[in-house]
Every structure is written in C-alpha cells, then in structure tokens.
Design an enzyme around this catalytic site. Sequence first.
Site, PDB file in Angstrom:
ATOM      1  N   TYR A 127       0.850  -1.198   0.000  1.00 38.25           N
ATOM      2  CA  TYR A 127       0.000   0.000   0.000  1.00 38.25           C
ATOM      3  C   TYR A 127       0.886   1.248   0.000  1.00 38.25           C
ATOM      4  O   TYR A 127       0.757   2.127  -0.866  1.00 38.25           O
ATOM      5  CB  TYR A 127      -0.934  -0.029   1.220  1.00 38.25           C
ATOM      6  CG  TYR A 127      -1.640   1.278   1.491  1.00 38.25           C
ATOM      7  CD1 TYR A 127      -2.759   1.651   0.760  1.00 38.25           C
ATOM      8  CD2 TYR A 127      -1.180   2.157   2.487  1.00 38.25           C
ATOM      9  CE1 TYR A 127      -3.406   2.856   0.999  1.00 38.25           C
ATOM     10  CE2 TYR A 127      -1.820   3.360   2.740  1.00 38.25           C
ATOM     11  CZ  TYR A 127      -2.926   3.712   1.995  1.00 38.25           C
ATOM     12  OH  TYR A 127      -3.561   4.905   2.237  1.00 38.25           O
ATOM     13  N   LYS A 179       1.494   4.112  -2.842  1.00 32.04           N
ATOM     14  CA  LYS A 179       1.060   5.493  -2.563  1.00 32.04           C
ATOM     15  C   LYS A 179       2.215   6.456  -2.873  1.00 32.04           C
ATOM     16  O   LYS A 179       1.988   7.579  -3.316  1.00 32.04           O
ATOM     17  CB  LYS A 179       0.602   5.665  -1.105  1.00 32.04           C
ATOM     18  CG  LYS A 179      -0.695   4.982  -0.721  1.00 32.04           C
ATOM     19  CD  LYS A 179      -1.929   5.461  -1.470  1.00 32.04           C
ATOM     20  CE  LYS A 179      -2.487   6.781  -0.995  1.00 32.04           C
ATOM     21  NZ  LYS A 179      -3.767   7.096  -1.710  1.00 32.04           N
TER      22      LYS A 179
HETATM   23  N1  LIG Z   1      -8.357   5.822   5.955  1.00 34.61           N
HETATM   24  C1  LIG Z   1      -7.197   6.385   6.334  1.00 34.61           C
HETATM   25  O1  LIG Z   1      -6.840   6.415   7.515  1.00 34.61           O
HETATM   26  C2  LIG Z   1      -6.338   7.030   5.300  1.00 34.61           C
HETATM   27  C3  LIG Z   1      -6.652   7.006   3.953  1.00 34.61           C
HETATM   28  N2  LIG Z   1      -5.848   7.642   3.036  1.00 34.61           N
HETATM   29  C4  LIG Z   1      -6.215   7.661   1.622  1.00 34.61           C
HETATM   30  O2  LIG Z   1      -7.517   8.250   1.506  1.00 34.61           O
HETATM   31  C5  LIG Z   1      -8.202   7.735   0.374  1.00 34.61           C
HETATM   32  C6  LIG Z   1      -9.597   7.308   0.783  1.00 34.61           C
HETATM   33  O3  LIG Z   1      -9.503   6.315   1.785  1.00 34.61           O
HETATM   34  P1  LIG Z   1     -10.794   5.694   2.464  1.00 34.61           P
HETATM   35  O4  LIG Z   1     -11.945   6.597   2.262  1.00 34.61           O
HETATM   36  O5  LIG Z   1     -10.384   5.304   3.816  1.00 34.61           O
HETATM   37  O6  LIG Z   1     -10.962   4.365   1.585  1.00 34.61           O
HETATM   38  P2  LIG Z   1     -12.291   3.626   1.092  1.00 34.61           P
HETATM   39  O7  LIG Z   1     -11.891   2.232   0.769  1.00 34.61           O
HETATM   40  O8  LIG Z   1     -13.405   3.830   2.056  1.00 34.61           O
HETATM   41  O9  LIG Z   1     -12.651   4.404  -0.251  1.00 34.61           O
HETATM   42  C7  LIG Z   1     -12.028   4.190  -1.476  1.00 34.61           C
HETATM   43  C8  LIG Z   1     -13.086   4.029  -2.562  1.00 34.61           C
HETATM   44  O10 LIG Z   1     -12.438   3.798  -3.814  1.00 34.61           O
HETATM   45  C9  LIG Z   1     -13.078   2.692  -4.447  1.00 34.61           C
HETATM   46  N3  LIG Z   1     -12.189   2.042  -5.391  1.00 34.61           N
HETATM   47  C10 LIG Z   1     -11.218   1.126  -5.135  1.00 34.61           C
HETATM   48  N4  LIG Z   1     -10.663   0.712  -6.267  1.00 34.61           N
HETATM   49  C11 LIG Z   1     -11.284   1.372  -7.281  1.00 34.61           C
HETATM   50  C12 LIG Z   1     -11.142   1.346  -8.702  1.00 34.61           C
HETATM   51  N5  LIG Z   1     -10.287   0.543  -9.309  1.00 34.61           N
HETATM   52  N6  LIG Z   1     -11.938   2.161  -9.424  1.00 34.61           N
HETATM   53  C13 LIG Z   1     -12.853   2.962  -8.836  1.00 34.61           C
HETATM   54  N7  LIG Z   1     -13.035   3.001  -7.497  1.00 34.61           N
HETATM   55  C14 LIG Z   1     -12.254   2.226  -6.731  1.00 34.61           C
HETATM   56  C15 LIG Z   1     -13.433   1.799  -3.281  1.00 34.61           C
HETATM   57  O11 LIG Z   1     -14.343   0.763  -3.633  1.00 34.61           O
HETATM   58  P3  LIG Z   1     -14.257  -0.633  -2.808  1.00 34.61           P
HETATM   59  O12 LIG Z   1     -14.600  -0.294  -1.393  1.00 34.61           O
HETATM   60  O13 LIG Z   1     -15.246  -1.505  -3.492  1.00 34.61           O
HETATM   61  O14 LIG Z   1     -12.832  -1.102  -2.953  1.00 34.61           O
HETATM   62  C16 LIG Z   1     -14.007   2.812  -2.314  1.00 34.61           C
HETATM   63  O15 LIG Z   1     -15.343   3.121  -2.613  1.00 34.61           O
HETATM   64  C17 LIG Z   1      -7.325   6.616  -0.184  1.00 34.61           C
HETATM   65  O16 LIG Z   1      -6.579   7.116  -1.267  1.00 34.61           O
HETATM   66  C18 LIG Z   1      -6.365   6.287   0.960  1.00 34.61           C
HETATM   67  O17 LIG Z   1      -5.130   5.836   0.481  1.00 34.61           O
HETATM   68  C19 LIG Z   1      -4.737   8.310   3.421  1.00 34.61           C
HETATM   69  C20 LIG Z   1      -4.380   8.373   4.730  1.00 34.61           C
HETATM   70  C21 LIG Z   1      -5.133   7.728   5.773  1.00 34.61           C
HETATM   71  C1  LIG Z   2      -5.679  -3.943  16.504  1.00 32.29           C
HETATM   72  C2  LIG Z   2      -5.095  -2.644  17.004  1.00 32.29           C
HETATM   73  C3  LIG Z   2      -3.661  -2.805  17.447  1.00 32.29           C
HETATM   74  C4  LIG Z   2      -5.137  -1.522  16.013  1.00 32.29           C
HETATM   75  C5  LIG Z   2      -6.541  -1.170  15.569  1.00 32.29           C
HETATM   76  C6  LIG Z   2      -6.596   0.164  14.868  1.00 32.29           C
HETATM   77  C7  LIG Z   2      -6.014   0.131  13.475  1.00 32.29           C
HETATM   78  C8  LIG Z   2      -6.955  -0.643  12.576  1.00 32.29           C
HETATM   79  C9  LIG Z   2      -5.784   1.561  12.983  1.00 32.29           C
HETATM   80  C10 LIG Z   2      -4.804   2.324  13.875  1.00 32.29           C
HETATM   81  C11 LIG Z   2      -3.997   3.264  12.985  1.00 32.29           C
HETATM   82  C12 LIG Z   2      -4.736   3.199  11.671  1.00 32.29           C
HETATM   83  C13 LIG Z   2      -4.079   3.683  10.419  1.00 32.29           C
HETATM   84  C14 LIG Z   2      -4.473   3.169   9.184  1.00 32.29           C
HETATM   85  C15 LIG Z   2      -5.489   2.065   9.104  1.00 32.29           C
HETATM   86  C16 LIG Z   2      -6.184   1.709  10.409  1.00 32.29           C
HETATM   87  C17 LIG Z   2      -5.191   1.744  11.578  1.00 32.29           C
HETATM   88  C18 LIG Z   2      -4.052   0.760  11.345  1.00 32.29           C
HETATM   89  C19 LIG Z   2      -3.765   3.554   7.898  1.00 32.29           C
HETATM   90  C20 LIG Z   2      -2.781   2.441   7.576  1.00 32.29           C
HETATM   91  C21 LIG Z   2      -4.750   3.713   6.739  1.00 32.29           C
HETATM   92  C22 LIG Z   2      -4.088   4.104   5.464  1.00 32.29           C
HETATM   93  C23 LIG Z   2      -3.017   5.127   5.596  1.00 32.29           C
HETATM   94  O1  LIG Z   2      -2.706   5.791   4.636  1.00 32.29           O
HETATM   95  C24 LIG Z   2      -2.270   5.276   6.843  1.00 32.29           C
HETATM   96  C25 LIG Z   2      -3.100   4.932   8.060  1.00 32.29           C
HETATM   97  C26 LIG Z   2      -2.276   5.025   9.318  1.00 32.29           C
HETATM   98  C27 LIG Z   2      -3.086   4.768  10.549  1.00 32.29           C
END
Ligand SMILES: NC(=O)C1=CN([C@@H]2O[C@H](COP(=O)(O)OP(=O)(O)OC[C@H]3O[C@@H](n4cnc5c(N)ncnc54)[C@H](OP(=O)(O)O)[C@@H]3O)[C@@H](O)[C@H]2O)C=CC1
Ligand SMILES: CC(C)CCC[C@@H](C)[C@H]1CC[C@H]2C3=C(CC[C@]12C)[C@@]1(C)CCC(=O)C[C@@H]1CC3
Length: 345
Positions: A144, A148
Amino acid sequence: MATRIRPSNKRCAVIGGSGFLGRHLVERLVDRGYAVAVFDIRQSYELPGVTFYQGDLCDKHALLVALKDVSIVFHCASPAPASDDRALFQRVNIDGTRTVIQACHEAGVQKLVLTSSASVVFEGTDIKNAKEDLPYAKRPIDYYTETKIQQEKMVLEACSKENDFLTVAIRPHGIFGPRDPQLVPILVDAARRGKMKFIIGDGCNLVDFTYVENVVHGHILAAERLKTDSPLCAQAYHITNDEPVRFWDFMSQILVGLGYSAPRYHLPYMLVYGIALLLWLMAFIMRPLVQIKPTFTPMRVALAGTHHYYSCARAKQDMGYQPVVPLKEAIARTVESYPHLRKGA
Ligand SMILES: NC(=O)C1=CN([C@@H]2O[C@H](COP(=O)(O)OP(=O)(O)OC[C@H]3O[C@@H](n4cnc5c(N)ncnc54)[C@H](OP(=O)(O)O)[C@@H]3O)[C@@H](O)[C@H]2O)C=CC1
Ligand SMILES: CC(C)CCC[C@@H](C)[C@H]1CC[C@H]2C3=C(CC[C@]12C)[C@@]1(C)CCC(=O)C[C@@H]1CC3
C-alpha cells in the site's frame, strides 16, 4: 486557433466518492454549491446534486464520461491497505492513477487533488513532527505504502502551468469518523475477541488521528487555493488534527466510549512485532491453500508502537488551514455514530 471552453469552476468529480472519505467530501462539496460527479467501482448512496458513474478507474473511456465538463478532480480511490494484494495496488494506485491523469488531460480538467497519505515517509520507526520535506520511505512497510509513494510522485510531476493543469497532494494521517469501515470496526472486533487487553510498548508514543471533516476541509481549501501563481502547485501537504495524542489513549477513549475496557497490560514492542512478522509470513506461505487475516499485522503493530505525527505548518501557511473539529469533539461524535458497535448491542 481553437479556444478551449473552460468548464464551470463549480463542477467537480470525486473518484472514490462512494468510500469513507470520498462520501464525506461529496457531501461537503454539495453543501458548498458544487455539482458533483462521483466515479467509483460501487455506488453506496444517492444524493441530490450528485451524479454517479460506476466503473473502474483503470478504464479511461469510462472515466472520460464522468469527467465531461468537470474543472476539478479529487482522486481518493484506493484498494484498502488491509488487502495486501501487490498486483491490485500496482494496477489501481499506479497504472490507474496514470490513466486518471491521461483522462484529465483529454477531458480538459484544470485541477487534480490527490489524496495521498502521510505514511509515504513511514518506515516503521519514529516520526516526530515531520515536515513534508522528509524523503519518501526507502523501504516502505507494505505494498500500500509503496504504491502510494509512486502515485504521489506521478501526480505532482504531472503539474504543468503551461498546459493549464495544476496538481496538489493532500497527506492525511489516521482518518477517523462516522462510517469509517476501518479503525473503529477493526478495534471493536479485536476487543470482542478479547485481543485488546494489551498495550504494545510503553504506551507513550504520540500519533496523529485526523477527523474526517478536517481532512475534507483540507481537500477543499487545496482545490480552491490551487492557482497558477499559488505556492500549492506540485506540492504535498500534511493535513492532521494538529493535536498528536498517545496512540493507546486514543484507542482507550474509543473503546471506553463504546462500553469496552481499556487495554492495561504492557507487552514489549519487539516481541509483538516479531510475532506479527512470523504470522504474516505464515499467512503469505499458506495463501494458496487458505486465506488467513491476522488482526496484528506488522504494519498495525508498527503504527501502534511508534511515534508518528506530522507538522501541518505548511498547510496553515499556504492555504490558511486550521482543523475545524477539535479531537475531543471528534472522538465524541465518532463514538456516538456507532451505536451498533456498543458492547452488548
Ligand atoms: N483511511 C485512512 O486512515 C487514510 C486514507 N488515506 C487515503 O484516503 C483515500 C480514501 O480512503 P478511504 O476513504 O479510507 O478508503 P475507502 O476504501 O473507504 O474508499 C475508497 C473508494 O475507492 C473505491 N475504489 C477502489 N478501487 C477502485 C477502482 N479501481 N476504481 C474505482 N473506485 C475504486 C473503493 O471501492 P471498494 O470499497 O469496493 O474497494 C471505495 O469506494 C485513499 O486514497 C487512501 O489511500 C490516506 C491516509 C489515511
Ligand atoms: C488492533 C489494534 C492494534 C489496532 C486497531 C486500529 C487500526 C486498525 C488503525 C490504527 C492506525 C490506523 C491507520 C491506518 C489504518 C487503520 C489503523 C491501522 C492507515 C494504515 C490507513 C491508510 C493510511 O494511509 C495510513 C493509516 C495510518 C493509521
């Protein structure tokens, strides 16, 4: 010479707009008067003012239909980090992002805002108040993160004032809030299976957790401030709550808020990391026979046992960013939004 007709500044597209962050972003854009096209592999809701286009972002022709007359594109689609599928990350985050850039060019889009991640610099060791000039991770901790990094580089390199195509990357960290399918559900699942009794390490490590509305605010500010003469062009920006918190205090507040006990007993970080690595290796070897999904992956253990917090001074200076929801309020709103995950529910 043919003149290009500029699409309305209030028409935008959100790629990944059915996901957790994407949907919050779409809702706020609609509130602000934007007409929004959502492009996603799935449709998870309906909203007045929003047109849905279902498709894979690797399919340029499908994308071009959604990007017609759009001036701003937000790209926040990615496979979930937990999928750990190298080919899928390569296809969607790298090849797919290249396709998004090509489609933007062909559709005459003027601005592309990428949702990157602060973890592009994370190698599993402490990061304290890092600025955006920290080099990308040389040994990214998982596929991942690896993809990214490539994705962010590609989007920033595509910025071209001559071609009237401007790009910027937002690097959020630890996004949480209502409807998040990752953090709270994974935490509660671990608690329900009796796996949240232990604190990994001394429990003093500081981490950024960022409320989803603050992340949305950062994206919209970036889009609106991105102009030919602004410092945002081709830059990356950390967007956080600007309130680093002890990882285990944050987890405990969520758990206790939902009626579960806070973790109490300490385990040495290196021991847990070693076990997680071993389990990951076993799961990898056995993958052709059986699918095992360990709760404590090496990535999660590293995130749970190290400092990782980031300065958002650059976003404050260049785009006037300030978090709009403080951490205490954000945790309260989040806990309230998961009544079905309360103990005993
Ligand atoms: N959540 C976090 O803590 C963090 C997230 N990010 C970034 O933020 C962004 C959003 O994350 P988040 O909202 O958590 O993720 P989600 O999985 O909730 O949202 C991503 C969406 O993109 C869709 N998707 C995946 N593959 C494709 C594709 N090939 N074509 C079209 N749509 C697609 C997914 O569908 P499906 O669910 O069916 O796969 C989903 O609806 C991502 O780029 C992630 O890397 C960055 C830092 C932290
Ligand atoms: C089981 C426990 C030790 C941890 C449970 C919480 C975790 C699922 C989350 C804590 C920090 C989170 C995090 C992300 C996903 C969910 C956690 C691991 C990311 C990896 C999501 C995608 C990113 O770009 C970075 C995030 C960092 C923090």
